[in-house]
Design an enzyme around this catalytic site. Structure first.
Site, short mmCIF file in Angstrom:
data_model
loop_
_atom_site.label_atom_id
_atom_site.label_comp_id
_atom_site.label_asym_id
_atom_site.label_seq_id
_atom_site.Cartn_x
_atom_site.Cartn_y
_atom_site.Cartn_z
N ASP A 145 1.80 2.64 3.37
CA ASP A 145 2.80 1.97 4.30
C ASP A 145 4.05 2.25 3.47
O ASP A 145 5.03 2.32 4.37
CB ASP A 145 2.63 0.58 4.19
CG ASP A 145 1.43 0.05 4.89
OD1 ASP A 145 0.93 0.85 5.89
OD2 ASP A 145 0.59 -0.99 4.43
N GLU A 146 4.22 2.48 2.33
CA GLU A 146 5.56 2.67 1.54
C GLU A 146 6.26 3.93 2.11
O GLU A 146 7.43 4.06 2.72
CB GLU A 146 5.23 2.61 0.13
CG GLU A 146 6.69 2.83 -0.73
CD GLU A 146 6.46 2.96 -2.08
OE1 GLU A 146 7.48 3.26 -2.87
OE2 GLU A 146 5.47 2.45 -2.76
N GLY A 147 5.26 4.98 2.22
CA GLY A 147 5.86 6.17 2.86
C GLY A 147 6.26 6.22 4.40
O GLY A 147 7.27 6.79 4.62
N ASP A 160 0.84 -1.03 0.16
CA ASP A 160 -0.07 -0.15 -0.04
C ASP A 160 0.94 1.15 -0.23
O ASP A 160 1.85 1.16 0.77
CB ASP A 160 -0.77 -0.10 1.27
CG ASP A 160 -1.93 0.97 1.16
OD1 ASP A 160 -1.62 2.21 1.06
OD2 ASP A 160 -3.06 0.95 1.37
#
Length: 409
Positions: A124-126, A121
């Site tokens: 979540d990556e950031g 998602d």
């Protein structure tokens, strides 16, 4: 942790120390960092070949992790924007093939159930990248320092995450209860973060958009002769460059026009799009005003922000006017005239999109995110010898997975 990015795949093997649930996690070492090109998305119709492309990384991991710990060393494969852009069916086939290869050929247990091999998602990556940077800076160990903001620039998407300043009375800021708000509980503290991942605004996607912006102004009945000489503000002056990512290849003729190239970058940032929930950054996306809501902490940028600025000598800590000056000198050719390093000269001549890349990066930061020109920005590939990006943060999040602790005993 396998980072299946849009332009390549990378593996990180970390060694942590944590004796009990109540003890903070400490990073002993990053035992392995390796990468391979191209990424999984380069095999849209050949999922098995996509899975096999990870062998070179996984075989390195087998050599690094002691044999008696391999079945207790969890693995996760997180794909990012490149795979998202392939569409659901093709991306799912690739992920199934990767999972099957991991389960049948390698000893590492896949952690996180269905999420163990999945498209991550963007939220979540950031946030995982935010955890990585603040963990490495030691900000979780101290309450007297403001956390850092992070800006990541991949090939397919760009992310921004920051913790808005507390209000004068010490209360947490009010953020709308929507996808932009991320409440993170980490080691007994609560952080209210603003985050967004802009799919389609990574560097490779931005290139496509900027080239398309040039082409969108061509008349429909353009002749073949005219297709062979289409003027492009962002390419070096006098260069004729074949652009073959179309049904019929065309030729761009470079103008090296700095101001006009910035204008093209501004157009793709789509600042004119309706802002349904104000204030907005770009493309109609809500974001608290950066210069007003984040006044205390440091600003860290990485990935393509690093790759495109550091070879050209931009200081590791800079302000936007310095980036603007570098961009202008690249676009008008002055920078190249003064380069004495043969390898760097060859690199600049071999990559005609330097001006375009830097123009997009500069306007993304200054016009898109509206970072004040007075603020210092730190560009970092590593902090304390460890790679920045989301991988370490994702690994730290996995350490809080209770099911993993049961498996590991």
């Amino acid at each position: 942790m396998v980072d299946a990015g849009s332009t390549g795949s990378r593996i990180h093997v970390y060694r942590f120390h944590q004796c009990s649930d109540h003890e903070p996690v400490t990073l002993e070492d990053e035992e392995l960092f390796a990468q391979t090109i191209p990424g999984l998305s380069a095999y849209p119709d050949h999922p098995e070949k996509a899975a096999e492309s990870l062998d070179v990384l996984l075989n390195d991991a087998v050599k690094v992790v002691p044999e008696h710990l391999q079945r207790k060393t969890p693995i996760a494969v997180k794909a990012t924007a490149g795979l998202r852009l392939l569409g659901q069916e093709k991306s799912e086939n690739i992920l199934k093939a990767v999972r099957h290869r991991l389960e049948t050929k390698y000893p590492f247990p896949i952690v996180g159930g269905e999420d163990g091999v999945a498209i991550m998602d963007g939220r979540d990556e950031g946030v995982f990248a935010w955890i990585t940077v603040n963990f490495l800076l030691g900000h979780f160990d101290r309450s007297d320092t403001h956390t850092a903001a992070i800006l990541d620039l991949g090939g397919g998407s760009t992310q921004i995450v920051f913790e808005p300043d507390r209000l004068p009375d010490g209360r947490l800021p009010e953020l709308p209860d929507n996808d932009f708000k991320y409440v993170l509980k980490h080691e007994g503290r609560e952080y209210v973060l603003y985050q967004h991942s802009y799919l389609g605004y990574g560097l490779m996607e931005a290139r496509k958009r900027m080239h398309q912006q040039i082409l969108s102004h061509l008349p429909e009945d353009v002749s073949q002769e005219e297709r062979d000489e289409i003027f492009h503000a962002c390419l070096p002056q006098g260069l004729t460059w074949k652009y073959s990512k179309l049904a019929e290849p065309i030729h761009f003729k470079g103008l090296g026009a700095y101001d006009d190239c910035l204008g093209i970058a501004d157009l793709i940032l789509n600042k004119e799009k309706e802002c349904e929930l104000a204030p907005c950054s770009f493309n109609g996306i809500y974001q608290p005003r950066f210069g007003e809501s984040f006044t205390q902490g440091p600003i860290y940028v990485f990935s393509y922000f690093y790759d495109r600025t550091q070879p050209l000598g931009l200081p590791a800590s800079f302000r936007l006017p310095e980036l603007a000056a570098l961009t202008e000198s690249i676009c008008n050719g002055e920078f190249l005239e003064n380069v004495t390093d043969i390898a760097l000269r060859d690199e600049i001549l071999d990559r005609p999109e330097w001006c375009l890349d830097l123009s997009f990066i500069y306007r993304l930061l200054s016009f898109g995110y509206e970072i004040p020109h007075t603020r210092e920005i730190t560009v970092a590939k590593k902090i304390n010898g460890v790679e920045t990006g989301w991988c370490l943060g994702a690994a730290i999040a996995i350490l809080g997975d209770n099911s993993l602790k049961e498996e590991a005993h």
